[in-house]
Design an enzyme around this catalytic site. Structure first.
Site, PDB file in Angstrom:
ATOM      1  N   ILE A 604       0.815  -1.223   0.000  1.00 11.85           N
ATOM      2  CA  ILE A 604       0.000   0.000   0.000  1.00 11.85           C
ATOM      3  C   ILE A 604       0.834   1.252   0.000  1.00 11.85           C
ATOM      4  O   ILE A 604       0.323   2.345   0.061  1.00 11.85           O
ATOM      5  CB  ILE A 604      -0.967   0.014   1.203  1.00 11.85           C
ATOM      6  CG1 ILE A 604      -0.180   0.033   2.516  1.00 11.85           C
ATOM      7  CG2 ILE A 604      -1.902  -1.167   1.161  1.00 11.85           C
ATOM      8  CD1 ILE A 604      -1.045   0.178   3.737  1.00 11.85           C
ATOM      9  N   GLY A 605       2.155   1.158  -0.006  1.00 10.01           N
ATOM     10  CA  GLY A 605       2.999   2.358  -0.039  1.00 10.01           C
ATOM     11  C   GLY A 605       4.452   1.967   0.010  1.00 10.01           C
ATOM     12  O   GLY A 605       4.803   0.834   0.376  1.00 10.01           O
ATOM     13  N   ALA A 606       5.337   2.926  -0.347  1.00 15.66           N
ATOM     14  CA  ALA A 606       6.765   2.611  -0.343  1.00 15.66           C
ATOM     15  C   ALA A 606       7.555   3.870  -0.163  1.00 15.66           C
ATOM     16  O   ALA A 606       7.162   4.926  -0.605  1.00 15.66           O
ATOM     17  CB  ALA A 606       7.161   1.918  -1.644  1.00 15.66           C
ATOM     18  N   GLY A 607       8.692   3.775   0.511  1.00 20.47           N
ATOM     19  CA  GLY A 607       9.624   4.890   0.666  1.00 20.47           C
ATOM     20  C   GLY A 607      11.002   4.284   0.815  1.00 20.47           C
ATOM     21  O   GLY A 607      11.487   3.555  -0.033  1.00 20.47           O
ATOM     22  N   ASP A 677      11.267  13.753   5.010  1.00 16.05           N
ATOM     23  CA  ASP A 677      10.797  13.407   3.660  1.00 16.05           C
ATOM     24  C   ASP A 677       9.321  13.761   3.528  1.00 16.05           C
ATOM     25  O   ASP A 677       8.548  12.990   2.974  1.00 16.05           O
ATOM     26  CB  ASP A 677      11.024  11.914   3.399  1.00 16.05           C
ATOM     27  CG  ASP A 677      10.869  11.580   1.900  1.00 16.05           C
ATOM     28  OD1 ASP A 677      10.873  12.521   1.080  1.00 16.05           O
ATOM     29  OD2 ASP A 677      10.733  10.398   1.567  1.00 16.05           O
TER      30      ASP A 677
END
Length: 915
Positions: A604-607, A677
């Site tokens: 559901i997300g990435a960093g 970020d």
């Protein structure tokens, strides 16, 4: 067929410098034609639509296989690095041409050639693309045809970069039947302008943006160390506000944001800034225009610590009605307040003492003491000790206030003559400790000899050593006394004096007495403490044993017990910072889940890490951060959501989203974490437009460094340049203030519906532009107040940026006042927008009703209480007191102070109203 249609329009542009304009030429243009042996280009005269004679060129070549060139004369560039060429022309449609035109074209080429001298000839430079530089292939939007409308084309192209003294333009026709009606060459420059009291000269841009340095207008000064600067764009328009503004000097007020006017007679302005001139305070005036301070009238003064805008005051009148009491050699003086305090509240008194014998008077000896003091006495009572018996003294009480030190006039005073008593008792001596017990100590002293009067009583006073303000008094008919309730193992100072019929004598010199506890008492206390500790240890051991036994009986399986508690929905919060080692708290209260029970449903997300959605053993869907995974994100971020819904959200909805992001960052900053970020791509948004801050892969805990918590990154790694504060890019210093900079970029992303910050500029161009004080302009339809808040977040000095708590409060005020979101465009010159403005509320005299007044000072919660208490008009409000506020129900000291300070603006001496 040869055709020339002369349709000429005269353009007048502000900020444009024209280098060549064929519409203004009335004689031969003397342009060079190639080939010259059989020229096809033909220069002709015609009339424009206003009847003016103009020169044009036309060509309709018979041989379409040959390139036909037409070159202008040498044109000096006059400092321009790029110029614009406006061409008005017509082209015949190829289908309307005879069949013999086999290679007919409907376009032509434009070239340029640079040179430091006008050296071109019919053979130099060579008639080919090199050494010429091609500008563009020009195509017509409208083609001429037989029997059709006669309409011309206008094309504007940019030529550059230019570096030599001048240039030639060359037109190449390869089969086109066309006519050049006019050619205009110009460049753009930013006109001279005055903004924010800063004057900028006419500026010629040499790049995408050209920085211009300005000067402050007359009677103004810059707010910073460097002079104001502003950017001139290549289109001849000034970009953004000045980097630093100028403000009017003291004694001058702003007029129309472009000049500073001197304060008139009887007016002043004490500080630098945008405030207006004010009328001189009471008892002061000015002597010339442009005054920064009003001088006091004769007989009036200001104290050294008085502000320039305070009223001038005078000395107080003399104290009144001095009353005295005599007890032997002790005199007590009391008096009444002066009739005139001089207009000040800092009233104090001094006492002067002289001793008189006959007609000769001398100052009192140093042995005379005054309580509470001799000078600077705030009260109206002084006790004087150490006087001689049967002596006449003159005491003078002087009234003083804050301007007494600067006035050359003698202060007002009142005097009184006093004669002390004739006989005094002899001082006592020989003080000693005679006996000590567990709870008391006995003190005795030597009986002093008396020649005239017998001793009636003794007075003893004692206190801990070196604590003169803690005296306790004991009276005795004999020369001994028993003192009780003393502090053990402490040293006391003891003084004794005797009283006869003539009154009390002087206290004896202080004698030091030590009170120590008996050894038997100490031994008994130690035994009792030891027994108490043994009993406490036994109770703790028994309690722990019983608790563990009970736990094993209730739930022999710790894993099942944990699942049972979690199944009941009980959440226990354990603060890891209460443990010396936070990992110990994790080991004690956390439970490791077998990886075989984990099923990852989707990413559901990435960093820095991947955030996944997985199912736990209890079939509960939770979030998981996976390090090193190769799966790709599947959740639409805020930036994508904005791009998909461009223009569909109202301003109040966007402000609500920004408020949610600011609230999350406020929580992080208060917990001493820096995100590092923060960007729209790292914000999660649900169907209700509730925003949550995510992707904490770069987040770090801030270490305490004096008063400035900072995280310094010493490792490499990628930095999101477009979202990162300049100090974080240059020095890798990350603070909550650098997160505030990033939040300003997020605001810009939200208000531009996901536009890329700084568009297609490279990262290095972004760094250079920010270093030169360039800031992003407001997005279309962006409220002016929000763009001002962005600019506040992008302050170069990180200490000047607002904190997240202030940002949340500012956005709350916008949400409560949606009408302010209708003001769009750039921020006008002058003071900053009132989002972060802390100016005081308007004075009471500007309010028409009690309700308006309470709302103006944010005290509307007390409106019903004021009206029920009978305060229904401004006239009644002006006489309100602290007792009235308590009766109304205003019990908070801060609210009382705020209300009374507002009321004070309407009062004048005597309690009347000022209108």
């Amino acid at each position: 067929m040869r055709m020339c249609i002369s349709v000429v329009t005269v353009w007048i542009w502000f900020g444009v410098c024209v280098l060549m304009n064929t519409k203004l030429e009335t004689s031969d243009l003397r342009w060079t034609i190639y080939p010259s042996s059989d020229p096809e280009w033909e220069e002709m005269s015609g009339l424009d639509e206003e009847g003016n004679s103009v020169r044009t060129f036309q060509i309709c070549p018979m041989d379409t296989s040959v390139s036909h060139w037409l070159r202008t004369r040498f044109t000096p560039r006059r400092g321009a690095t790029q110029v614009y060429v406006e061409i008005r022309f017509t082209v015949m449609e190829c289908s309307a041409m005879p069949s013999s035109f086999r290679t007919c074209k409907e376009t032509f080429n434009l070239y340029y050639y640079q040179s430091d001298e006008d050296t071109a000839s019919s053979t130099h430079p060579a008639w080919m693309e090199n050494p010429y530089s091609k500008v563009d292939t020009v195509a017509a939007d409208f083609l001429l045809r037989r029997g059709g409308e006669r309409k011309s084309n206008v094309k504007t192209v940019r030529v550059g970069p230019l570096s030599k003294k001048g240039f030639y333009l060359a037109f190449q026709a390869q089969g086109a039947c066309m006519a050049l009606l006019s050619v205009r060459v110009f460049f753009k420059k930013c006109p001279a302008v005055t903004r924010a009291f800063s004057s900028f000269p006419e500026t010629l841009p040499h790049s995408l943006v050209q920085q211009a340095e300005g000067v402050c207008v007359t009677n103004s000064a810059p707010t910073g160390q460097a002079p104001p600067t502003m950017f001139c764009g290549e289109d001849g328009q000034w970009v953004g506000p000045p980097s630093s503004t100028c403000v009017c000097k003291p004694g001058f007020e702003p007029v129309d944001s472009d000049r500073c006017r001197a304060c008139g007679s009887g007016q002043y302005k004490a500080s630098v800034g945008g405030s207006l001139c004010r009328v001189c305070p009471d008892n002061s005036n000015t002597h010339s225009p442009g005054s920064s301070v009003c001088l006091c009238r004769p007989g009036f003064h200001r104290a050294a610590n008085d502000l320039p805008d305070s009223s001038c005051t005078r000395l107080p009148s003399a104290p009144r009605s001095i009353v005295y009491q005599i007890n032997d050699t002790v005199v007590t003086l009391e008096w009444s307040e002066p009739l005139d305090r001089g207009g000040r509240s800092d009233l104090s008194y001094s006492v002067e003492c002289v001793r008189c014998r006959g007609s000769a008077c001398v100052p009192c000896a140093d042995s005379v003491t005054y309580r509470p003091g001799q000078v600077g006495v705030a009260g109206r009572r002084v006790i004087i000790r150490g006087l001689l018996p049967h002596t006449t003294y003159t005491f003078t009480v002087i009234a003083q206030n804050g301007v007494s030190a600067v006035s050359h006039t003698s202060p007002a005073s009142s005097s009184v003559n006093i004669t002390t008593s004739r006989d005094v008792a002899v001082p006592v001596s020989g003080i000693r400790r005679t006996k000590a017990s567990e709870s008391s100590v006995s003190i005795s002293w030597t009986v002093p000899p008396q020649t005239q009067h017998s001793i009636q009583e003794y007075q003893l006073r004692y206190s801990l050593k070196d604590q003169d303000d803690g005296w306790q008094y004991v009276s005795s008919k004999t020369n001994s006394v028993v003192l009780n309730d003393l502090t053990r193992a402490s040293q006391y100072q003891v003084q004794v004096r005797a009283r006869t019929a003539a009154g009390y004598g002087h206290f004896s010199p202080a004698a030091n007495i030590t009170y120590e506890e008996s050894p038997s008492r100490l031994l008994l206390t130690g035994v009792l403490v030891a027994i108490g500790l043994l009993i406490l240890i036994a109770v703790v051991i028994v309690a722990v044993f019983c608790f563990r036994r009970s736990s094993r009986t209730r739930d022999p399986d710790p894993d099942k017990s944990c699942q049972f508690l979690m199944g009941q929905g009980i959440k226990v919060y354990i603060d890891p910072f209460t443990y010396e080692d936070p990992n110990e708290a994790v080991r004690e209260f956390a439970k490791e889940i077998d990886v075989s029970f984990v099923k990852i449903e989707e990413v559901i997300g990435a960093g820095e890490n991947r955030v996944c959605d997985y199912v736990s053993p209890s079939l509960t869907r939770v979030c998981l951060s996976v390090v090193g995974s190769d799966v790709s994100p599947a959740l639409t971020r805020l930036s994508v959501c904005l791009q998909l819904n461009d223009g569909q959200f109202t301003p109040i909805q966007l402000v609500g989203m920004l408020r949610g992001i600011a609230s999350g960052m406020k929580y992080l900053s208060e917990m001493s974490y820096v995100h590092r970020d923060l960007a729209a791509r790292n914000i999660l948004v649900n169907s209700n437009l509730v925003c949550k801050v995510s992707d904490f892969g770069l987040s770090r805990f801030l270490t305490e460094n004096s008063s400035d918590p900072t995280y310094t990154s010493s490792l490499g790694g990628k930095i999101p340049i477009r979202w990162t504060a300049p100090e974080a890019i240059a020095f890798r210093k990350f603070t909550s203030a650098s997160d505030v900079w990033s939040y300003g970029i997020v605001m810009w992303e939200v208000m531009s519906f996901g536009e890329r910050p700084y568009w297609d500029m490279s990262n290095q161009d972004v760094i250079n532009a920010i270093e030169q004080d360039y800031r992003l302009p407001p997005p279309p339809e962006c409220p002016a107040s929000l763009h001002q808040l962005m600019l506040d977040c992008w302050q170069k000095e990180r200490s000047s940026r607002p904190r997240f708590c202030a940002i949340v409060s500012a956005l709350d005020r916008l949400i409560r006042n949606p009408a302010s979101l209708k003001i769009t465009g750039r921020i006008p010159d002058g003071p900053s927008h009132p989002l972060l403005d802390l100016r005081p509320p308007p004075p009471l005299s500007h309010c028409s009703s009690v309700s308006d007044w309470l709302r103006s000072i944010k005290m509307e919660r007390y409106e019903d209480s004021f009206l029920q208490a009978g305060f229904t008009s401004i006239q009644l409000i002006s006489h309100i007191s602290t007792q009235d506020l308590l009766r109304i129900g205003v019990t908070l000291a801060g609210h009382q102070k705020k209300i009374l300070s507002s009321v004070q603006t309407l009062r004048v001496p005597g309690g009347s109203l000022r209108y």
